[in-house]
Scaffold this motif. Structure first.
Motif, PDB file in Angstrom:
ATOM      1  N   LYS A  17       0.814  -1.214   0.000  1.00  0.00           N
ATOM      2  CA  LYS A  17       0.000   0.000   0.000  1.00  0.00           C
ATOM      3  C   LYS A  17       0.850   1.267   0.000  1.00  0.00           C
ATOM      4  CE  LYS A  17      -3.921  -2.169   2.201  1.00  0.00           C
ATOM      5  NZ  LYS A  17      -4.847  -2.171   3.297  1.00  0.00           N
ATOM      6  N   THR A  18       1.967   1.202  -0.656  1.00  0.00           N
ATOM      7  CA  THR A  18       2.830   2.361  -0.793  1.00  0.00           C
ATOM      8  C   THR A  18       2.747   2.849  -2.227  1.00  0.00           C
ATOM      9  OG1 THR A  18       4.358   1.528   0.877  1.00  0.00           O
ATOM     10  CG2 THR A  18       5.199   3.201  -0.612  1.00  0.00           C
ATOM     11  N   PHE A  19       2.608   4.135  -2.373  1.00  0.00           N
ATOM     12  CA  PHE A  19       2.607   4.746  -3.691  1.00  0.00           C
ATOM     13  C   PHE A  19       3.937   5.452  -3.907  1.00  0.00           C
ATOM     14  CE2 PHE A  19      -1.892   4.246  -4.179  1.00  0.00           C
ATOM     15  CZ  PHE A  19      -2.076   4.310  -5.532  1.00  0.00           C
ATOM     16  N   PHE A  20       4.484   5.271  -5.069  1.00  0.00           N
ATOM     17  CA  PHE A  20       5.624   6.047  -5.506  1.00  0.00           C
ATOM     18  C   PHE A  20       5.077   7.000  -6.545  1.00  0.00           C
ATOM     19  CE2 PHE A  20       7.223   1.965  -4.233  1.00  0.00           C
ATOM     20  CZ  PHE A  20       8.356   2.272  -3.503  1.00  0.00           C
ATOM     21  N   PHE A  21       5.347   8.258  -6.403  1.00  0.00           N
ATOM     22  CA  PHE A  21       4.869   9.158  -7.439  1.00  0.00           C
ATOM     23  C   PHE A  21       5.939  10.179  -7.777  1.00  0.00           C
ATOM     24  CE2 PHE A  21       3.459  11.009  -3.497  1.00  0.00           C
ATOM     25  CZ  PHE A  21       3.640  12.370  -3.645  1.00  0.00           C
ATOM     26  N   SER A  22       5.896  10.566  -9.021  1.00  0.00           N
ATOM     27  CA  SER A  22       6.881  11.515  -9.522  1.00  0.00           C
ATOM     28  C   SER A  22       6.145  12.647 -10.205  1.00  0.00           C
ATOM     29  CB  SER A  22       7.811  10.801 -10.505  1.00  0.00           C
ATOM     30  OG  SER A  22       8.691  11.723 -11.081  1.00  0.00           O
ATOM     31  N   ILE A  23       6.442  13.856  -9.786  1.00  0.00           N
ATOM     32  CA  ILE A  23       5.879  15.038 -10.425  1.00  0.00           C
ATOM     33  C   ILE A  23       7.073  15.859 -10.879  1.00  0.00           C
ATOM     34  CG2 ILE A  23       4.471  17.098 -10.146  1.00  0.00           C
ATOM     35  CD1 ILE A  23       2.995  15.623  -7.907  1.00  0.00           C
ATOM     36  N   GLY A  24       7.249  15.951 -12.173  1.00  0.00           N
ATOM     37  CA  GLY A  24       8.442  16.616 -12.687  1.00  0.00           C
ATOM     38  C   GLY A  24       9.673  15.816 -12.325  1.00  0.00           C
ATOM     39  N   GLN A  72      -6.683   3.815   1.346  1.00  0.00           N
ATOM     40  CA  GLN A  72      -7.439   3.648   0.098  1.00  0.00           C
ATOM     41  C   GLN A  72      -7.987   4.974  -0.425  1.00  0.00           C
ATOM     42  OE1 GLN A  72      -7.152   0.754  -1.118  1.00  0.00           O
ATOM     43  NE2 GLN A  72      -8.581   0.651  -2.794  1.00  0.00           N
ATOM     44  N   ALA A  73      -8.534   5.805   0.461  1.00  0.00           N
ATOM     45  CA  ALA A  73      -9.097   7.087   0.023  1.00  0.00           C
ATOM     46  C   ALA A  73      -7.999   7.984  -0.551  1.00  0.00           C
ATOM     47  CB  ALA A  73      -9.797   7.779   1.187  1.00  0.00           C
ATOM     48  N   ASP A  74      -6.839   7.978   0.081  1.00  0.00           N
ATOM     49  CA  ASP A  74      -5.729   8.776  -0.431  1.00  0.00           C
ATOM     50  C   ASP A  74      -5.276   8.278  -1.794  1.00  0.00           C
ATOM     51  OD1 ASP A  74      -5.683  10.415   1.803  1.00  0.00           O
ATOM     52  OD2 ASP A  74      -4.152   9.221   2.831  1.00  0.00           O
ATOM     53  N   LYS A  75      -5.287   6.962  -1.987  1.00  0.00           N
ATOM     54  CA  LYS A  75      -4.911   6.401  -3.288  1.00  0.00           C
ATOM     55  C   LYS A  75      -5.836   6.917  -4.379  1.00  0.00           C
ATOM     56  CE  LYS A  75      -3.147   1.922  -1.806  1.00  0.00           C
ATOM     57  NZ  LYS A  75      -3.355   0.476  -1.921  1.00  0.00           N
ATOM     58  N   GLN A  77      -7.667   9.603  -4.328  1.00  0.00           N
ATOM     59  CA  GLN A  77      -7.459  11.036  -4.514  1.00  0.00           C
ATOM     60  C   GLN A  77      -6.228  11.286  -5.385  1.00  0.00           C
ATOM     61  OE1 GLN A  77      -9.486  13.535  -3.669  1.00  0.00           O
ATOM     62  NE2 GLN A  77      -8.093  14.894  -4.748  1.00  0.00           N
ATOM     63  N   MET A  78      -5.155  10.552  -5.118  1.00  0.00           N
ATOM     64  CA  MET A  78      -3.943  10.704  -5.922  1.00  0.00           C
ATOM     65  C   MET A  78      -4.191  10.295  -7.365  1.00  0.00           C
ATOM     66  SD  MET A  78      -1.127   9.315  -3.202  1.00  0.00           S
ATOM     67  CE  MET A  78       0.217   9.334  -4.366  1.00  0.00           C
ATOM     68  N   LEU A  79      -4.955   9.228  -7.563  1.00  0.00           N
ATOM     69  CA  LEU A  79      -5.274   8.791  -8.923  1.00  0.00           C
ATOM     70  C   LEU A  79      -6.112   9.826  -9.654  1.00  0.00           C
ATOM     71  CD1 LEU A  79      -5.989   5.009  -8.311  1.00  0.00           C
ATOM     72  CD2 LEU A  79      -4.061   5.994  -9.551  1.00  0.00           C
ATOM     73  N   LEU A  80      -7.075  10.435  -8.952  1.00  0.00           N
ATOM     74  CA  LEU A  80      -7.891  11.479  -9.572  1.00  0.00           C
ATOM     75  C   LEU A  80      -7.040  12.686  -9.950  1.00  0.00           C
ATOM     76  CD1 LEU A  80     -11.108  11.356  -7.366  1.00  0.00           C
ATOM     77  CD2 LEU A  80     -10.873  10.664  -9.752  1.00  0.00           C
ATOM     78  N   GLU A  81      -6.112  13.057  -9.071  1.00  0.00           N
ATOM     79  CA  GLU A  81      -5.233  14.182  -9.381  1.00  0.00           C
ATOM     80  C   GLU A  81      -4.327  13.848 -10.569  1.00  0.00           C
ATOM     81  OE1 GLU A  81      -3.276  15.100  -5.691  1.00  0.00           O
ATOM     82  OE2 GLU A  81      -5.151  15.762  -4.763  1.00  0.00           O
ATOM     83  N   ALA A  82      -3.848  12.616 -10.611  1.00  0.00           N
ATOM     84  CA  ALA A  82      -3.014  12.197 -11.742  1.00  0.00           C
ATOM     85  C   ALA A  82      -3.818  12.217 -13.029  1.00  0.00           C
ATOM     86  CB  ALA A  82      -2.436  10.805 -11.482  1.00  0.00           C
ATOM     87  N   LYS A  83      -5.065  11.755 -12.957  1.00  0.00           N
ATOM     88  CA  LYS A  83      -5.946  11.770 -14.128  1.00  0.00           C
ATOM     89  C   LYS A  83      -6.149  13.194 -14.621  1.00  0.00           C
ATOM     90  CE  LYS A  83     -10.132  12.153 -13.416  1.00  0.00           C
ATOM     91  NZ  LYS A  83     -10.830  13.362 -13.821  1.00  0.00           N
ATOM     92  N   ASP A  84      -6.401  14.112 -13.680  1.00  0.00           N
ATOM     93  CA  ASP A  84      -6.604  15.505 -14.062  1.00  0.00           C
ATOM     94  C   ASP A  84      -5.359  16.085 -14.720  1.00  0.00           C
ATOM     95  OD1 ASP A  84      -9.172  15.389 -13.035  1.00  0.00           O
ATOM     96  OD2 ASP A  84      -8.632  16.332 -11.124  1.00  0.00           O
ATOM     97  N   GLU A  85      -4.194  15.755 -14.181  1.00  0.00           N
ATOM     98  CA  GLU A  85      -2.942  16.244 -14.765  1.00  0.00           C
ATOM     99  C   GLU A  85      -2.739  15.676 -16.170  1.00  0.00           C
ATOM    100  OE1 GLU A  85       0.458  18.327 -15.324  1.00  0.00           O
ATOM    101  OE2 GLU A  85      -0.949  18.574 -13.665  1.00  0.00           O
TER     102      GLU A  85
END
Length: 63
Positions: A10-17, A27-30, A32-40
């Motif tokens: 349940k660890t997310f690795f994410f890269s922005i720039g 789960q809720a944070d996941k 939210q992060m997916l929705l933000e990634a989708k929007d980007e």
């Protein structure tokens, strides 16, 4: 650019720039992060479409 990678603990690795972070999230944070990634990604897609239309218009002018 946003990249999200999940693994089984349940660890997310994410890269922005050029910045990469690792966070334990629930789960809720996941979602939210997916929705933000989708929007980007949608913003990137839209800007790429605009750029491609401009390229097409320039090419048509030369024909």
């Amino acid at each position: 650019m946003v990249d999200l990678l999940a693994n089984q603990d349940k660890t997310f690795f994410f890269s922005i720039g050029d910045h990469t972070s690792r966070h334990n999230v629930n789960q809720a944070d996941k979602f939210q992060m997916l929705l933000e990634a989708k929007d980007e990604l949608l913003k990137q897609k839209d800007s790429e479409i605009v750029a491609l239309k401009e390229i097409i218009a320039l090419l048509k002018e030369k024909l």
